[in-house]
Design an enzyme around this catalytic site. Structure first.
Site, PDB file in Angstrom:
ATOM      1  N   ASN A  10       0.801  -0.957   0.113  1.00 33.41           N
ATOM      2  CA  ASN A  10      -0.021  -0.005   0.056  1.00 33.41           C
ATOM      3  C   ASN A  10       0.955   1.164  -0.010  1.00 33.41           C
ATOM      4  O   ASN A  10       1.499   1.518   1.211  1.00 33.41           O
ATOM      5  CB  ASN A  10      -0.898  -0.022   1.417  1.00 33.41           C
ATOM      6  N   TRP A  11       0.867   2.030  -1.262  1.00 35.79           N
ATOM      7  CA  TRP A  11       1.977   2.815  -1.359  1.00 35.79           C
ATOM      8  C   TRP A  11       1.393   4.115  -0.700  1.00 35.79           C
ATOM      9  O   TRP A  11       2.067   5.260  -0.734  1.00 35.79           O
ATOM     10  CB  TRP A  11       2.440   3.219  -2.865  1.00 35.79           C
ATOM     11  N   LYS A  12      -0.070   4.293  -0.410  1.00 34.19           N
ATOM     12  CA  LYS A  12      -0.517   5.513   0.113  1.00 34.19           C
ATOM     13  C   LYS A  12      -0.366   6.619  -0.748  1.00 34.19           C
ATOM     14  O   LYS A  12      -0.168   6.533  -2.004  1.00 34.19           O
ATOM     15  CB  LYS A  12      -0.325   5.705   1.711  1.00 34.19           C
ATOM     16  N   HIS A  98      -9.791   1.559   4.480  1.00 31.73           N
ATOM     17  CA  HIS A  98      -8.256   1.742   5.135  1.00 31.73           C
ATOM     18  C   HIS A  98      -8.646   2.604   6.344  1.00 31.73           C
ATOM     19  O   HIS A  98      -9.490   3.705   6.179  1.00 31.73           O
ATOM     20  CB  HIS A  98      -7.470   2.219   4.279  1.00 31.73           C
ATOM     21  N   GLU A 171      -5.739  -4.899  10.484  1.00 32.00           N
ATOM     22  CA  GLU A 171      -4.676  -3.779  11.072  1.00 32.00           C
ATOM     23  C   GLU A 171      -5.022  -3.198  12.305  1.00 32.00           C
ATOM     24  O   GLU A 171      -5.928  -2.211  12.262  1.00 32.00           O
ATOM     25  CB  GLU A 171      -4.519  -2.827   9.841  1.00 32.00           C
ATOM     26  N   GLY A 177       2.008   2.490  10.569  1.00 30.51           N
ATOM     27  CA  GLY A 177       3.032   3.334  10.656  1.00 30.51           C
ATOM     28  C   GLY A 177       3.966   3.984  11.882  1.00 30.51           C
ATOM     29  O   GLY A 177       4.625   4.678  11.761  1.00 30.51           O
ATOM     30  N   SER A 218       2.773  -2.005  10.268  1.00 25.43           N
ATOM     31  CA  SER A 218       4.354  -2.038  10.778  1.00 25.43           C
ATOM     32  C   SER A 218       4.903  -3.204  10.348  1.00 25.43           C
ATOM     33  O   SER A 218       6.001  -3.917  11.331  1.00 25.43           O
ATOM     34  CB  SER A 218       4.760  -1.196  12.158  1.00 25.43           C
ATOM     35  N   GLY A 239       2.739  -0.845   4.317  1.00 28.15           N
ATOM     36  CA  GLY A 239       2.850   0.532   4.113  1.00 28.15           C
ATOM     37  C   GLY A 239       4.172   0.618   3.797  1.00 28.15           C
ATOM     38  O   GLY A 239       4.831   0.509   2.773  1.00 28.15           O
ATOM     39  N   GLY A 240       4.828   1.138   4.608  1.00 28.27           N
ATOM     40  CA  GLY A 240       6.182   1.832   4.898  1.00 28.27           C
ATOM     41  C   GLY A 240       7.213   0.967   4.056  1.00 28.27           C
ATOM     42  O   GLY A 240       7.940   1.246   3.316  1.00 28.27           O
TER      43      GLY A 240
HETATM   44  P1  PGA Z   1       2.440   0.396   7.623  1.00 29.71           P
HETATM   45  O1  PGA Z   1       1.040   0.527   7.189  1.00 29.71           O
HETATM   46  O2  PGA Z   1       3.068  -0.992   6.993  1.00 29.71           O
HETATM   47  O3  PGA Z   1       3.388   1.433   7.313  1.00 29.71           O
HETATM   48  O4  PGA Z   1       2.095   0.276   9.234  1.00 29.71           O
HETATM   49  C1  PGA Z   1       0.075  -0.353   6.791  1.00 29.71           C
HETATM   50  C2  PGA Z   1      -1.116  -0.159   6.293  1.00 29.71           C
HETATM   51  O5  PGA Z   1      -1.646   1.138   6.526  1.00 29.71           O
HETATM   52  O6  PGA Z   1      -1.938  -0.399   5.140  1.00 29.71           O
END
Ligand code: PGA
Length: 255
Positions: A10-12, A98, A171, A177, A218, A239-240
């Site tokens: 997920n590149w947001k 999300h 999640e 994050g 995370s 995400g990250g």
């Molecule tokens: P994260 O994000 O891996 O940076 O915690 C996950 C997400 O929000 O899908």
């Protein structure tokens, strides 16, 4: 039963258009059937980059996903995008509900339900439906109820055709994050609760064959396999760590 794992990036809204293109090219160089094990791999990218990245992924094994969708097919809905349009742009998956949209855009589970219904009835896209408790709901007495209720609201009454699938992404909102994932034991407990709730809601056959439940929050190259080795964890939403192609490819290869 061990299901095929699905690893979702997920590149947001973290990348410019040029950066998105460059990361997509790195994905195609680093990820292929030879090194991705038996995993499905999806990248959910910014709407503005979908059509260009669709071209880049065309001959790749990485599938394309959107980050959001609207529940109507067409009409006066400024700024929105429908499932058929996402499909036209090359998407096979889309994230729905999300927690960042629940937090900043006040998206609720009624809307999420409408979105899931629309994706399934107007396209061949697979929805990735996000659930997860926030810090206030984290109390062990509360969180089971919160999670079961979110599933009920999002998926209650949804009927899947034989070839359709839903991905549920668990999640814990307070861990997204932060760089600090929850303890695998905690994730194991939550995934067990989710499995029971899904069986109640959709029946054992559908839950076994047409639903995969992934963990997100995370996840890194260091901790990813602590989660994927758990029962009822069928993959990851990342995400990250998905913004670094090498780390993401390492996660895909090692799970
Ligand atoms: P994260 O994000 O891996 O940076 O915690 C996950 C997400 O929000 O899908």
């Amino acid at each position: 039963m061990n299901k095929k794992k699905i690893i979702i990036a997920n590149w947001k809204m973290k990348l410019s258009f040029a950066e998105s293109i460059s990361l997509a090219k790195q994905y195609t160089e680093l990820l292929n059937e030879g090194n991705a094990g038996d995993n499905d791999v999806v990248a959910c990218v910014s709407t503005m980059a979908l059509s260009s990245i669709s071209e880049i992924f065309r001959s790749s094994f990485v599938k394309l996903g959107g980050q959001d969708v609207f529940w109507e097919e067409k009409g006066s809905y400024t700024g929105e995008i429908s499932a058929p349009i996402l499909e036209e742009l090359g998407c096979s998956y889309v994230i729905v509900g999300h927690s960042e949209r629940r937090q900043y855009l006040l998206e609720n589970y009624q809307m999420i339900h409408q979105k899931v219904k629309s994706v399934l009835s107007t396209s061949q896209i697979t929805p990735i439906v996000c659930i997860g408790e926030n810090l206030k709901e984290r109390d062990p007495d509360k969180r089971d109820y919160v999670i079961t209720d979110q599933l009920q609201q999002a998926l209650g009454g949804i009927k899947l055709l034989p070839k359709q699938e839903i991905i549920v992404a668990y999640e814990p909102v307070w861990e997204i994050g932060t760089g600090q994932a929850i303890q695998p034991d905690d994730a194991a407990t939550m995934h067990k609760i989710i499995n029971v709730a899904l069986i109640d809601l959709l029946g054992i056959d559908v839950t076994k064959h047409q639903i995969r439940v992934v963990y997100g929050g995370s996840v890194t190259g260091e901790n990813s396999s602590d989660f994927t080795k758990l029962d009822h964890v069928d993959g990851l939403l990342i995400g990250g760590a998905s913004l670094k192609a090498e780390e993401f490819a390492k996660i895909v290869a090692s799970n």
